[in-house]
Design an enzyme around this catalytic site. Structure first.
Site, PDB file in Angstrom:
ATOM      1  N   ASN A  26      25.302 -12.960  42.862  1.00  0.00           N
ATOM      2  CA  ASN A  26      24.789 -12.413  44.119  1.00  0.00           C
ATOM      3  C   ASN A  26      23.801 -13.434  44.670  1.00  0.00           C
ATOM      4  O   ASN A  26      22.670 -13.521  44.206  1.00  0.00           O
ATOM      5  CB  ASN A  26      24.098 -11.065  43.854  1.00  0.00           C
ATOM      6  CG  ASN A  26      23.432 -10.526  45.116  1.00  0.00           C
ATOM      7  OD1 ASN A  26      23.621 -11.057  46.214  1.00  0.00           O
ATOM      8  ND2 ASN A  26      22.640  -9.474  44.956  1.00  0.00           N
ATOM      9  N   LYS A  28      22.348 -13.535  47.424  1.00  0.00           N
ATOM     10  CA  LYS A  28      21.323 -12.982  48.335  1.00  0.00           C
ATOM     11  C   LYS A  28      21.243 -13.869  49.588  1.00  0.00           C
ATOM     12  O   LYS A  28      22.278 -14.352  50.040  1.00  0.00           O
ATOM     13  CB  LYS A  28      19.991 -12.831  47.606  1.00  0.00           C
ATOM     14  CG  LYS A  28      20.162 -12.011  46.314  1.00  0.00           C
ATOM     15  CD  LYS A  28      18.899 -11.595  45.660  1.00  0.00           C
ATOM     16  CE  LYS A  28      19.216 -10.789  44.390  1.00  0.00           C
ATOM     17  NZ  LYS A  28      18.036 -10.285  43.719  1.00  0.00           N
ATOM     18  N   HIS A 112      22.605  -2.213  46.693  1.00  0.00           N
ATOM     19  CA  HIS A 112      21.620  -3.052  46.012  1.00  0.00           C
ATOM     20  C   HIS A 112      20.212  -2.563  46.347  1.00  0.00           C
ATOM     21  O   HIS A 112      19.947  -2.136  47.474  1.00  0.00           O
ATOM     22  CB  HIS A 112      21.794  -4.518  46.441  1.00  0.00           C
ATOM     23  CG  HIS A 112      21.047  -5.460  45.548  1.00  0.00           C
ATOM     24  ND1 HIS A 112      19.683  -5.657  45.658  1.00  0.00           N
ATOM     25  CD2 HIS A 112      21.457  -6.231  44.517  1.00  0.00           C
ATOM     26  CE1 HIS A 112      19.305  -6.510  44.731  1.00  0.00           C
ATOM     27  NE2 HIS A 112      20.361  -6.881  44.018  1.00  0.00           N
ATOM     28  N   GLU A 114      17.604  -4.068  47.011  1.00  0.00           N
ATOM     29  CA  GLU A 114      16.952  -4.751  48.141  1.00  0.00           C
ATOM     30  C   GLU A 114      17.424  -4.159  49.468  1.00  0.00           C
ATOM     31  O   GLU A 114      16.676  -4.135  50.439  1.00  0.00           O
ATOM     32  CB  GLU A 114      17.203  -6.268  48.053  1.00  0.00           C
ATOM     33  CG  GLU A 114      16.374  -6.889  46.936  1.00  0.00           C
ATOM     34  CD  GLU A 114      16.961  -8.157  46.327  1.00  0.00           C
ATOM     35  OE1 GLU A 114      17.880  -8.741  46.917  1.00  0.00           O
ATOM     36  OE2 GLU A 114      16.491  -8.550  45.240  1.00  0.00           O
ATOM     37  N   GLU A 182      21.057  -2.121  37.588  1.00  0.00           N
ATOM     38  CA  GLU A 182      20.031  -3.111  37.920  1.00  0.00           C
ATOM     39  C   GLU A 182      18.669  -2.420  38.021  1.00  0.00           C
ATOM     40  O   GLU A 182      18.320  -1.891  39.082  1.00  0.00           O
ATOM     41  CB  GLU A 182      20.346  -3.769  39.270  1.00  0.00           C
ATOM     42  CG  GLU A 182      21.558  -4.645  39.265  1.00  0.00           C
ATOM     43  CD  GLU A 182      21.420  -5.823  40.232  1.00  0.00           C
ATOM     44  OE1 GLU A 182      21.795  -6.935  39.846  1.00  0.00           O
ATOM     45  OE2 GLU A 182      20.898  -5.634  41.351  1.00  0.00           O
ATOM     46  N   GLY A 188      14.331 -10.247  40.057  1.00  0.00           N
ATOM     47  CA  GLY A 188      13.639 -11.215  40.909  1.00  0.00           C
ATOM     48  C   GLY A 188      12.440 -11.902  40.270  1.00  0.00           C
ATOM     49  O   GLY A 188      12.067 -11.627  39.117  1.00  0.00           O
ATOM     50  N   SER A 230      17.182 -10.576  36.197  1.00  0.00           N
ATOM     51  CA  SER A 230      16.621 -11.721  35.460  1.00  0.00           C
ATOM     52  C   SER A 230      17.572 -12.271  34.391  1.00  0.00           C
ATOM     53  O   SER A 230      17.128 -12.681  33.310  1.00  0.00           O
ATOM     54  CB  SER A 230      15.276 -11.358  34.832  1.00  0.00           C
ATOM     55  OG  SER A 230      14.346 -11.030  35.831  1.00  0.00           O
TER      56      SER A 230
HETATM   57  P1  13P Z   1      17.744 -11.861  39.613  1.00  0.00           P
HETATM   58  O1  13P Z   1      18.825 -12.319  38.673  1.00  0.00           O
HETATM   59  O2  13P Z   1      17.230 -12.931  40.484  1.00  0.00           O
HETATM   60  O3  13P Z   1      16.658 -11.094  38.895  1.00  0.00           O
HETATM   61  O4  13P Z   1      18.438 -10.812  40.622  1.00  0.00           O
HETATM   62  C1  13P Z   1      19.208  -9.805  40.106  1.00  0.00           C
HETATM   63  C2  13P Z   1      19.929  -9.147  41.215  1.00  0.00           C
HETATM   64  O5  13P Z   1      19.330  -8.491  42.042  1.00  0.00           O
HETATM   65  C3  13P Z   1      21.390  -9.345  41.288  1.00  0.00           C
HETATM   66  O6  13P Z   1      21.971  -8.490  42.208  1.00  0.00           O
END
Ligand code: 13P
Length: 270
Positions: A26, A28, A112, A114, A182, A188, A230
């Site tokens: 992902n 982002k 997600h 976010e 997640e 993050g 992570s």
């Molecule tokens: P990170 O791997 O950067 O923690 O993000 C995880 C995530 O939100 C994947 O969708």
């Protein structure tokens, strides 16, 4: 704790089965340019050719999708990070499932945290899940708690999140549904920590139990449940091996080709 929520099924058999591992990147809102995006895909492309036990999906910003699909490979699948639930019309700034499918993308990440943080509700997510599955896309539905309280209220929150996000999705649409667990607190650069493999296993069993209650046991056991939060080359193996995840949803490490390819190698070695 594991035995309390288990139903007698061997958790690792139930969670992983004999399916291939699924590793999803992902991206982002990264990287900044299409040239950088092409570079990352070209490194991943070079690595996927030799994979036999691992399926790989890249979900770039959709503005890069058309370009990357053309420069991709048949061994590398693509997806988006969002979609609108309507087929077409006056929805400025949105993209439809038909548009994604016409670019030969096969996956969409929905729900997600976010996007939930930007105001997406379970109701809206359920509509998107329905539209995407109906169009034949594979849906990676993200669920997860904001924090783990000692009284385990987070389990109830997650239950209602799963039930509401899948509201109105009939059993015959589940074949292309994937759940990504997640935990928001593990995602993050500001993550408060990482999930321990035994906590992950316990949560995956819990998710299957919810799905089993909503549908039935065979459907729940057939579903792929991924882990995200992570993930890097060092911890990836433990999430899939001891944690029982059928694959991973990778954020930061997915836009660093070397790290992502490292994770693919770990998955392949299991
Ligand atoms: P990170 O791997 O950067 O923690 O993000 C995880 C995530 O939100 C994947 O969708």
């Amino acid at each position: 704790m594991i035995t309390r929520i288990s139903n007698g099924v061997n958790p690792l058999d139930a969670t992983r089965g004999r399916q291939k591992q699924l590793i999803v990147g992902n991206w982002k809102m990264n990287p900044r340019t299409v040239a950088e995006a092409r570079k990352i895909v070209s490194s991943i492309k070079a690595a996927v050719g030799s994979l036999k036990k691992t399926d790989v999906v890249v979900c770039p910003p959709s503005v890069f999708l058309g370009d990357l699909v053309v420069n991709g490979s048949t061994r590398l699948a693509f997806g988006t990070q969002n979609v609108h639930f309507e087929k077409d019309g006056a929805f400025t700034g949105e993209i439809s499932v038909a548009m994604i499918a016409s670019l030969k993308a096969k996956y969409v990440i929905l729900g997600h945290s976010e996007r939930r943080e930007m105001g997406e509700t379970d109701d809206l997510i359920a509509k998107k899940v329905h539209a995407a599955l109906e169009a034949g896309l594979s849906v990676i539905l993200c669920v997860g708690e904001k924090e783990r309280d000692p009284e385990c209220a987070y389990l109830d929150i997650m239950k209602s999140q799963i039930e509401a996000s899948l509201h109105g999705i009939p059993k015959n649409m589940l074949a292309k549904l994937i759940i990504a667990y997640e935990p928001v607190w593990a995602i993050g650069a500001k993550a408060k920590g990482v999930v321990l493999p035994e906590e992950l296993l316990e949560t995956i069993i819990f998710i299957r139990k919810i799905l089993s209650g909503m549908y039935d046991q065979p459907s729940a056991h057939a579903m792929k449940i991924l882990y995200g939060g992570s993930v890097d080359e060092n911890n990836a193996g433990s999430f899939m091996k001891e944690g029982g995840a059928a694959g991973l949803l990778v954020g930061r490490a997915s836009v660093e080709a070397k790290k992502f390819v490292g994770i693919l190698k770990v998955a392949e070695s299991l």
